[in-house]
Design a protein around this motif. Structure first.
Motif, PDB file in Angstrom:
ATOM      1  N   SER A 180       4.094 -12.907   1.682  1.00 29.83           N
ATOM      2  CA  SER A 180       3.885 -12.419   0.324  1.00 29.83           C
ATOM      3  C   SER A 180       2.916 -11.245   0.304  1.00 29.83           C
ATOM      4  N   GLN A 181       3.005 -10.460  -0.776  1.00 31.85           N
ATOM      5  CA  GLN A 181       2.088  -9.376  -1.094  1.00 31.85           C
ATOM      6  C   GLN A 181       1.998  -8.301  -0.014  1.00 31.85           C
ATOM      7  N   PRO A 182       3.098  -7.610   0.311  1.00 26.21           N
ATOM      8  CA  PRO A 182       3.015  -6.485   1.244  1.00 26.21           C
ATOM      9  C   PRO A 182       2.078  -5.417   0.693  1.00 26.21           C
ATOM     10  N   THR A 183       1.143  -4.954   1.532  1.00 29.56           N
ATOM     11  CA  THR A 183       0.125  -3.995   1.102  1.00 29.56           C
ATOM     12  C   THR A 183      -0.064  -2.940   2.178  1.00 29.56           C
ATOM     13  N   PHE A 184       0.202  -1.685   1.850  1.00 31.98           N
ATOM     14  CA  PHE A 184       0.044  -0.593   2.810  1.00 31.98           C
ATOM     15  C   PHE A 184      -1.415  -0.158   2.906  1.00 31.98           C
ATOM     16  N   ALA A 185      -1.840   0.178   4.126  1.00 31.49           N
ATOM     17  CA  ALA A 185      -3.137   0.807   4.323  1.00 31.49           C
ATOM     18  C   ALA A 185      -3.077   2.233   3.779  1.00 31.49           C
ATOM     19  N   PRO A 186      -4.219   2.821   3.417  1.00 33.36           N
ATOM     20  CA  PRO A 186      -4.218   4.176   2.849  1.00 33.36           C
ATOM     21  C   PRO A 186      -3.583   5.230   3.752  1.00 33.36           C
ATOM     22  N   ASN A 187      -3.655   5.045   5.081  1.00 38.26           N
ATOM     23  CA  ASN A 187      -3.052   6.028   5.990  1.00 38.26           C
ATOM     24  C   ASN A 187      -1.566   5.769   6.246  1.00 38.26           C
ATOM     25  N   SER A 188      -0.995   4.759   5.578  1.00 38.90           N
ATOM     26  CA  SER A 188       0.440   4.430   5.659  1.00 38.90           C
ATOM     27  C   SER A 188       0.870   3.912   7.027  1.00 38.90           C
ATOM     28  N   LYS A 189      -0.066   3.576   7.913  1.00 37.26           N
ATOM     29  CA  LYS A 189       0.296   3.174   9.273  1.00 37.26           C
ATOM     30  C   LYS A 189       0.302   1.670   9.491  1.00 37.26           C
ATOM     31  N   ARG A 190      -0.226   0.905   8.533  1.00 36.71           N
ATOM     32  CA  ARG A 190      -0.248  -0.555   8.666  1.00 36.71           C
ATOM     33  C   ARG A 190       0.163  -1.198   7.355  1.00 36.71           C
ATOM     34  N   ILE A 191       0.732  -2.406   7.472  1.00 37.49           N
ATOM     35  CA  ILE A 191       1.089  -3.222   6.308  1.00 37.49           C
ATOM     36  C   ILE A 191       0.485  -4.602   6.512  1.00 37.49           C
ATOM     37  N   ALA A 192      -0.252  -5.063   5.531  1.00 37.72           N
ATOM     38  CA  ALA A 192      -0.816  -6.415   5.573  1.00 37.72           C
ATOM     39  C   ALA A 192      -0.007  -7.323   4.670  1.00 37.72           C
ATOM     40  N   MET A 193       0.180  -8.574   5.100  1.00 45.29           N
ATOM     41  CA  MET A 193       0.875  -9.558   4.273  1.00 45.29           C
ATOM     42  C   MET A 193       0.204 -10.909   4.432  1.00 45.29           C
TER      43      MET A 193
END
Length: 457
Positions: free
Chosen positions: A394-407
């Motif tokens: 749940s809750q895919p969240t991109f890092a500001p530099n667009s290089k990582r996704i946290a879930m």
């Protein structure tokens, strides 16, 4: 000790804004596929989030039944617990533009006795509202018939198309809820992101509706405070009110009656979800543009693509049940509607998905709980993550530099309850790069019963 809360009845015209939409169907949808929002710090080195344990508890209104934790995860996987409580519901957090402050909402919980009194009080107000008598108008008398009169030809039944936004029905429901709802004392908390020290607490009122427990659950699962570009105002959706709070002065601005609000990167526009339409509200209050869209719009499916274009995820109501992305400009212009070529996935009847788009626009992620799709900017699927029976993402969240996704990874552990067990990090192409375990709470935090309290006023 559990904080005692005075419940105030809404009685003046401004109370018409105090509404909530915690319906059973939407509640099921949220429980089935999502958790509370997360946020990266502006430098991308820290991730702030809130969890609740047990996740599947059905008594979220009562203090002591669940534990809420606000945590910060650093890039070296060091986890700090900033606040842990069983007396308040905590919303998802938001970072200030300089990364020095972190804000979130606290809503006080009740004892079992007080929660019961609250529900009874709201039920009585509903009964009084629905039970009012009305006088029916006499039917129009028929004119005397004349043999010289020709009988009128049969006419088709006229249509009445309700084109107002919000709809007439929603406006009437608004009036009802403004009469029967209660307002509870919520607080916007601002902390120092480095030390965790409280910088300020700003009180404001949160509407509690016919199903108080569901209202709090909705607040937990969907509230996402956002600072403006100057770091002065915090934007959030309070029940069905999109508003802004100034933590320094306590001032508030009300922008729209809607079920979601998302501030643009430049802070000049708030995109709001109103039934089957998207509204673009200027933060200076000078203009609003609405656009109706086809399909069932996802409450967790709005994402900005740059400062002046919004992507909206929708489930079409045709036989195929297509997943479609609508792209709109802030003036309400529909730029494109793109059908997503997704493989077969479990979405149920109302799981319309969660959408995240990289800040640089290069990649997208769609999460449906059991299924997560990592896509390029054109919607082509690069990776399909599929969960087993006991877990979901749940809750895919991109890092500001667009290089990582946290879930968030939720799992029902053996002989235990469902909870967030880890934060998992992916590349934009869907490759898992790391995960940080979230330890279980101390079982002693969860209290079997709450002490008695005073009656609801």
């Amino acid at each position: 000790m559990v904080r005692q809360v005075t419940i105030k009845q809404v009685g003046h015209w401004k109370a018409l804004l105090a509404i909530s939409v915690a319906t059973g169907g939407l509640l099921w949808h949220l429980l089935a596929c999502t958790e509370s929002p997360m946020t990266f710090s502006p430098d991308g080195k820290s991730l702030a989030f809130v969890t609740v344990e047990p996740y599947d508890d059905d008594d979220l209104l009562t203090a002591g039944s669940c534990a809420y934790r606000l945590m910060i995860l650093s890039e070296d996987n060091r986890l700090r617990v900033i606040e842990e409580t069983v007396d308040f519901m905590l919303s998802g957090p938001g970072y200030s533009p300089d990364g020095k402050r972190l804000c979130y909402v606290r809503i006080p919980l009740l004892t079992k006795e007080r929660a019961k009194l609250l529900e009874e009080s709201i039920k009585k107000r509903n009964t009084r509202f629905d039970g009012s008598d009305s006088l029916a108008w006499n039917a129009e008398p028929k004119p005397p018939e004349s043999s010289a009169q020709a009988k009128p030809a049969s006419q088709p039944t006229p249509r009445v198309d309700a084109l107002m936004i919000p709809s007439f029905e929603a406006s009437m429901e608004l009036a009802k809820r403004g009469t029967v709802n209660c307002l509870v004392p919520a607080v916007l908390v601002v902390r120092d992101a480095e030390t965790g020290a409280i910088v300020s607490t700003t009180p404001f009122e949160w509407p509690i509706g016919e199903e108080p427990g569901n209202t709090l659950l909705m607040a937990y699962l969907t509230t996402r405070p956002q600072y403006d570009s100057d770091g002065k105002w915090v934007y959030l959706c309070v029940g069905d009110i999109v508003m802004a709070v100034n933590p320094s002065s306590g001032d508030r601005r009300i922008y729209a009656l809607a079920t979601n609000g998302l501030l643009s990167p430049d802070g000049e526009t708030v995109a709001v979800l109103v039934e089957s339409a998207i509204g673009f509200v200027r933060t200076d209050g000078q203009a609003v543009n609405y656009r109706r869209l086809e399909g069932e719009l996802s409450r967790s499916g709005m994402a900005w693509v740059g400062k002046d274009k919004l992507a909206v995820l929708a489930r079409m109501k045709d036989a195929e049940g297509r997943d479609v992305l609508h792209f709109l400009r802030t003036d309400g212009t529909l730029v494109a509607s793109r059908t997503l070529p997704l493989p077969e996935h479990e979405h149920g009847d109302s799981n319309t998905g969660e959408l995240a788009i990289a800040p640089n626009g290069s990649h997208m992620v769609l999460a449906y709980g059991k299924d997560v799709f990592f896509m390029d900017r054109d919607g082509a699927v690069r990776k399909h993550w599929r969960a087993d029976e006991e877990q979901f993402m749940s809750q895919p969240t991109f890092a500001p530099n667009s290089k990582r996704i946290a879930m968030k990874l939720l799992k029902e552990e053996t002989d235990s309850y469902a909870r967030v067990t880890a934060i998992v990090f992916f590349t934009p192409s869907g490759e898992e790069v790391s995960r940080a375990e979230v330890p279980k709470i101390d079982p002693a935090l969860i209290l079997p019963d709450s002490p008695p309290t005073q009656p609801v006023e």
